[in-house]
Structure formats: C-alpha cells, structure tokens
Design a protein around this motif. Structure first.
Motif, PDB file in Angstrom:
ATOM      1  N   ASP A  47       1.113  -1.238  -0.048  1.00 35.55           N
ATOM      2  CA  ASP A  47      -0.041  -0.046   0.101  1.00 35.55           C
ATOM      3  C   ASP A  47       0.895   1.390  -0.027  1.00 35.55           C
ATOM      4  N   LEU A  48       0.852   1.882  -1.082  1.00 38.22           N
ATOM      5  CA  LEU A  48       1.945   3.037  -1.113  1.00 38.22           C
ATOM      6  C   LEU A  48       1.500   4.206  -0.574  1.00 38.22           C
ATOM      7  N   GLU A  49       0.365   4.346   0.313  1.00 38.43           N
ATOM      8  CA  GLU A  49       0.186   5.220   1.343  1.00 38.43           C
ATOM      9  C   GLU A  49       0.253   4.857   2.860  1.00 38.43           C
ATOM     10  N   ARG A  50       1.153   3.678   2.840  1.00 31.94           N
ATOM     11  CA  ARG A  50       1.521   3.258   4.322  1.00 31.94           C
ATOM     12  C   ARG A  50       2.884   3.557   4.234  1.00 31.94           C
ATOM     13  N   PRO A  51       3.609   4.335   5.249  1.00 34.72           N
ATOM     14  CA  PRO A  51       5.111   4.479   5.287  1.00 34.72           C
ATOM     15  C   PRO A  51       5.858   3.315   5.340  1.00 34.72           C
ATOM     16  N   SER A  52       5.392   2.252   5.939  1.00 35.32           N
ATOM     17  CA  SER A  52       6.239   1.096   6.113  1.00 35.32           C
ATOM     18  C   SER A  52       6.401   0.392   4.688  1.00 35.32           C
ATOM     19  N   ASP A  53       5.391   0.486   3.848  1.00 29.76           N
ATOM     20  CA  ASP A  53       5.566  -0.172   2.544  1.00 29.76           C
ATOM     21  C   ASP A  53       6.219   0.627   1.614  1.00 29.76           C
ATOM     22  N   ILE A  54       6.184   1.855   1.846  1.00 27.92           N
ATOM     23  CA  ILE A  54       7.051   2.954   0.908  1.00 27.92           C
ATOM     24  C   ILE A  54       8.493   2.538   1.097  1.00 27.92           C
ATOM     25  N   ALA A  55       8.741   2.402   2.294  1.00 26.83           N
ATOM     26  CA  ALA A  55      10.086   2.301   3.028  1.00 26.83           C
ATOM     27  C   ALA A  55      10.678   1.037   2.456  1.00 26.83           C
ATOM     28  N   LYS A  56      10.017   0.006   2.180  1.00 27.02           N
ATOM     29  CA  LYS A  56      10.774  -1.192   1.383  1.00 27.02           C
ATOM     30  C   LYS A  56      11.102  -0.904  -0.116  1.00 27.02           C
ATOM     31  N   LEU A  57      10.601   0.181  -0.884  1.00 25.38           N
ATOM     32  CA  LEU A  57      10.744   0.497  -1.998  1.00 25.38           C
ATOM     33  C   LEU A  57      11.972   1.814  -2.017  1.00 25.38           C
ATOM     34  N   GLN A  58      12.713   1.948  -1.014  1.00 29.91           N
ATOM     35  CA  GLN A  58      13.860   2.858  -1.156  1.00 29.91           C
ATOM     36  C   GLN A  58      14.658   2.299  -2.489  1.00 29.91           C
ATOM     37  N   ASP A  59      14.873   1.246  -2.662  1.00 28.08           N
ATOM     38  CA  ASP A  59      15.601   0.804  -3.910  1.00 28.08           C
ATOM     39  C   ASP A  59      14.604  -0.236  -4.357  1.00 28.08           C
ATOM     40  N   PRO A  60      13.576   0.229  -5.312  1.00 31.21           N
ATOM     41  CA  PRO A  60      12.554  -0.549  -5.804  1.00 31.21           C
ATOM     42  C   PRO A  60      12.849  -1.809  -6.623  1.00 31.21           C
ATOM     43  N   GLU A  61      14.044  -1.547  -7.209  1.00 32.05           N
ATOM     44  CA  GLU A  61      14.506  -2.516  -8.195  1.00 32.05           C
ATOM     45  C   GLU A  61      15.049  -3.570  -7.565  1.00 32.05           C
ATOM     46  N   LEU A  62      15.973  -3.514  -6.548  1.00 32.98           N
ATOM     47  CA  LEU A  62      16.438  -4.444  -5.696  1.00 32.98           C
ATOM     48  C   LEU A  62      15.291  -5.308  -4.871  1.00 32.98           C
ATOM     49  N   TYR A  63      14.293  -4.572  -4.418  1.00 31.50           N
ATOM     50  CA  TYR A  63      13.129  -5.118  -3.645  1.00 31.50           C
ATOM     51  C   TYR A  63      12.387  -6.154  -4.614  1.00 31.50           C
ATOM     52  N   LEU A  64      11.812  -5.364  -5.644  1.00 29.28           N
ATOM     53  CA  LEU A  64      10.976  -6.193  -6.594  1.00 29.28           C
ATOM     54  C   LEU A  64      11.666  -7.447  -7.304  1.00 29.28           C
ATOM     55  N   ARG A  65      13.011  -7.240  -7.459  1.00 24.54           N
ATOM     56  CA  ARG A  65      13.484  -8.386  -8.326  1.00 24.54           C
ATOM     57  C   ARG A  65      13.662  -9.870  -7.399  1.00 24.54           C
ATOM     58  N   ASP A  66      13.471  -9.734  -6.246  1.00 26.56           N
ATOM     59  CA  ASP A  66      13.391 -10.884  -5.394  1.00 26.56           C
ATOM     60  C   ASP A  66      11.859 -11.510  -5.559  1.00 26.56           C
ATOM     61  N   HIS A  67      10.874 -10.714  -6.216  1.00 27.26           N
ATOM     62  CA  HIS A  67       9.385 -11.430  -6.264  1.00 27.26           C
ATOM     63  C   HIS A  67       9.047 -11.202  -7.698  1.00 27.26           C
ATOM     64  N   LEU A  68       9.968 -11.760  -8.762  1.00 23.03           N
ATOM     65  CA  LEU A  68       9.710 -11.797  -9.983  1.00 23.03           C
ATOM     66  C   LEU A  68       8.715 -12.931 -10.297  1.00 23.03           C
ATOM     67  N   ASP A  69       8.818 -14.013  -9.614  1.00 23.69           N
ATOM     68  CA  ASP A  69       7.841 -15.203  -9.695  1.00 23.69           C
ATOM     69  C   ASP A  69       6.460 -14.781  -9.072  1.00 23.69           C
ATOM     70  N   LYS A  70       6.317 -13.845  -8.355  1.00 24.58           N
ATOM     71  CA  LYS A  70       4.923 -13.463  -7.697  1.00 24.58           C
ATOM     72  C   LYS A  70       4.012 -12.435  -8.230  1.00 24.58           C
ATOM     73  N   LEU A  71       2.806 -12.531  -7.998  1.00 26.26           N
ATOM     74  CA  LEU A  71       1.955 -11.301  -8.321  1.00 26.26           C
ATOM     75  C   LEU A  71       2.291 -10.320  -7.211  1.00 26.26           C
ATOM     76  N   VAL A  72       2.795  -9.122  -7.694  1.00 32.20           N
ATOM     77  CA  VAL A  72       2.995  -8.033  -6.766  1.00 32.20           C
ATOM     78  C   VAL A  72       1.693  -6.883  -7.120  1.00 32.20           C
ATOM     79  N   VAL A  73       0.902  -6.702  -6.039  1.00 35.37           N
ATOM     80  CA  VAL A  73      -0.289  -5.776  -5.949  1.00 35.37           C
ATOM     81  C   VAL A  73       0.540  -4.383  -5.430  1.00 35.37           C
ATOM     82  N   LEU A  74       0.244  -3.469  -6.069  1.00 32.03           N
ATOM     83  CA  LEU A  74       0.719  -2.150  -5.464  1.00 32.03           C
ATOM     84  C   LEU A  74      -0.651  -1.059  -5.779  1.00 32.03           C
TER      85      LEU A  74
END
Length: 392
Positions: A47-74
């Motif tokens: 949830d990109l209105e939630r500070p804790s979730d936004i913090a996970k995306l400080q380096d979005p490429e690094l974070y999301l690359r670990d989840h290439l095999d999943k459905l990512v809901v933004l």
C-alpha cells in the motif's frame, strides 16, 4: 462480501499481460478484489500510502527483483510515478530470464494521471480495467435494486446495517475526498468551492452542461469550471456523456451531459436521506437515468467513446446510445411503471436505425412496446449488455 463480475476478467487479463491497471474511485472495493485475486497465488501486497510499505521501495528494483515469480499488488500506485520505469525493466528482465513476465496488479483512483504515467512506461505491457461501484447484476437476492439506487454502489454504503449509517458514511466520504484526498493529488481548489460545484452537478443530474452558467453561479470563469469538471471526471466521480454527432443531417445539440456517477453520492449531496425523500425530489428522473447509465457502462465495460446520447433541434431524442463493433443500441430511460414511447424517441430511431432499441423502466416484466422496441427491467437489460460483451 459481494462477488464482483470483473474478477474473472482481471484474472484473465493477468494471464495475458505482465501488468494490469485496475482503476476506480477510492473505497469502491479495489483492494478487497485485489486481495481476493492475490490469495489464489504467490503474491505480495504493498500500500503506497503506508510509510512502512513505501520504505520497502527505497531501492524498488532491488526489492521487487526478489519477487519476479509472484503477483505484486501495488495500491495507489499513482502516488509513486517513478515506479513505472522500474516495472518496465523488471518485466523485460523476467522475460529474458524465463521467469514469467513478472505479474503486476496496479491499483489507482486517478484515471487520466495513472493512465498517462503507465502508458508512457509500460506501452505494450499493460491492460486497463475499471471497477465501478456495485451494479444491479452483482446484487444478492436479498438486496433490492431500489436499495442500490438509493444508497449507491460503494460497498460500505450499500451494506450498512441501517439507512442512517449509510447516509453518514457517504457524508464522511464526500468530506474526506474534498478535504484530504483531492489536496493530496496536488490540486489547490478550496474544498467548499468544489463541494458547491459537485452539488450543482447533482442538481443538474443528466442535464446539458453549460460552463458559463456554472461559472456565474460560482463566481469563476468558464475555463476554471471546465478544470473542475475535468478533475471530477479524472477521479471517476463524474461521467461526461458526449452527444452523437455522426451520420445525420439534423442540427444536433453539441453540449455534453454530466452525471454524478454514484447515485448514493448524488442523493447525499442533495440532502436526500431516504427512498421516500428520493421519490418526492425533482432529481428523481435524472437520478434514475444516471443510475441506469452507470450500470450499463459497468456491465459492458464500455469506454466513454462507446456511450453517447442523441438530441436534435427538432425534438428527436434518445437518452443513451451504446456502440460496439459497428452496432448501435438505443435506450430510453424513464422511472415509470407504464412505459410509453415519445414522438421524439420514435423520430430519433428513424434517424439512426439502431440494431436494437429498449425502454429501461422501473418494472421487471419484459414485453414488446412497439415495432423493434422492448420494455425491459434493469437486471434483464444488464444481462443483454453482458451477453453482448461476452459475444464480442
């Protein structure tokens, strides 16, 4: 929980596209639907209105690359527009690595802004779907269409335990949108000015839009009024229905019609707090017309360019025209138990020669009304629209 007709279509779109954008106003049920879809497969939700979730995306490429095999809901993805370029790279990388396409379900409540951001970065990789408020075709047997019409289709309003709780939710929704949500989008319009404009639209439900007249009432110029209108359309709160303008020698009306898209919000803006109050209010006809138009648009997943109305200077008129694959349907919409065709509708059908013609009225029985015109209840009309959509 109400089962939404769009669920299967979104699942299908995710199977065919790396990314799917699900549009809809806030509180319409996008998050609930996305979580339901995600529960059936490996997934993560941010949830990109939630500070804790936004913090996970400080380096979005690094974070999301670990989840290439999943459905990512933004959720509320338009608040972080720089993500779209990252998603494009990850989708292409997943393809090269043979790890699927990297599926992304992107939720947003600002239509044009989100579509512009995503179409520029994700061209050829994204599909769009719009989740409307609950439609008559999605109702359980225990909820009458009249309740949906009165309360509107936002789930928390529709399913409230008491009428007063539904009204209070809609009042709070309107206030929150005006005082918090719209300013967060960077729009600097006084909340009271926008409320007055929104309320004026409700009073003119289904009427021809004249920016100069609205401007005089609000004390602003017509260009400013047009900006207000475009903002409310972009937020999926107002519908602009354009006039038919093709294949006729008649002199036609050129102004669009505007509707507050959710009937419950329309009623709350006008101070209508019960079904009895609605039946005695001057907006009754316009409210029913807008309600039917929204249900048809949702059931058919119809784009704005597939919907129009016909009105000629001589009095020929059709409330709604639906176009799909070169075929035109003409729909007269009146809240009555005894439908009767007007000379204007007959004349307009002679002009346009629609493939099918219906009179959407307040009853349930379906029967021929005139040569080529059927009287039809809303639920059955939506079945016809859905069947036409499935066939195409």
């Amino acid at each position: 929980m109400i089962s939404r007709d769009l669920t299967a279509e979104i699942v299908e779109a995710l199977d065919e596209n790396p990314a799917v954008v699900l549009l809809g106003p806030r509180q319409v049920g996008k998050t609930t639907l996305a979580r339901e879809i995600a529960s059936g497969r490996p997934s993560i939700y941010l949830d990109l209105e939630r500070p804790s979730d936004i913090a996970k995306l400080q380096d979005p490429e690094l974070y999301l690359r670990d989840h290439l095999d999943k459905l990512v809901v933004l959720d509320e993805v338009h608040r972080v527009p720089e993500l779209f370029g990252t998603l494009r790279g990850l989708i292409d990388e997943a393809r090269r690595l043979g790890r699927g396409d990297g599926r992304y379900l992107l939720l947003g409540s600002a239509s044009m802004e989100l579509m512009n951001q995503s179409s520029e970065s994700l061209a050829g990789r994204v599909a769009y779907r719009e989740l409307a408020p609950v439609m008559a075709s999605e109702l359980d047997e225990g909820i009458p269409v009249s309740t949906l019409w009165e309360r509107g289709g936002f789930p928390r309003s529709l399913l409230a335990s008491r009428g007063r709780a539904s009204v209070n939710w809609r009042r709070d929704f309107i206030r929150t949108y005006l005082e918090r949500d719209i300013p967060q989008l960077g729009t600097r319009i006084p909340a009271e000015t926008l409320r007055r404009f929104w309320t004026m639209l409700a009073h003119h439900q289904g009427g021809l839009f004249n920016a100069s007249e609205f401007g005089r009432s609000l004390g602003v110029d017509s260009k400013t009024v047009a900006n207000y209108r475009d903002l409310m359309i972009d937020l999926l709160l107002v519908r602009k229905l354009m006039p038919w303008h093709r294949n006729t020698k008649k002199r036609l009306v050129k102004s669009p019609k505007l509707y507050v898209r959710d009937s419950g919000l329309c009623h709350t803006l006008l101070g209508i707090d019960s079904f009895d109050a609605l039946l005695g209010h001057p907006v009754l006809g316009g409210s029913w017309e807008g309600f039917v138009v929204e249900n048809i648009a949702g059931a058919g997943q119809l784009d704005a360019h597939q919907l129009s109305f016909y009105r000629a200077a001589g009095g020929a008129e059709i409330d709604l025209l639906v176009e799909r694959d070169g075929e035109v349907w003409a729909i007269e919409i009146k809240r009555t138990s005894t439908p009767k065709l007007t000379r204007g509708f007959r004349s307009a059908c002679e002009d346009l020669q629609p493939a099918r013609a219906f009179f959407a009225y307040g009853g349930q029985e379906r029967y021929p009304l005139a040569d080529g015109v059927e009287a039809i209840g809303l639920r059955e009309l939506l079945n016809e629209v859905s069947a036409s959509r499935a066939a195409n």
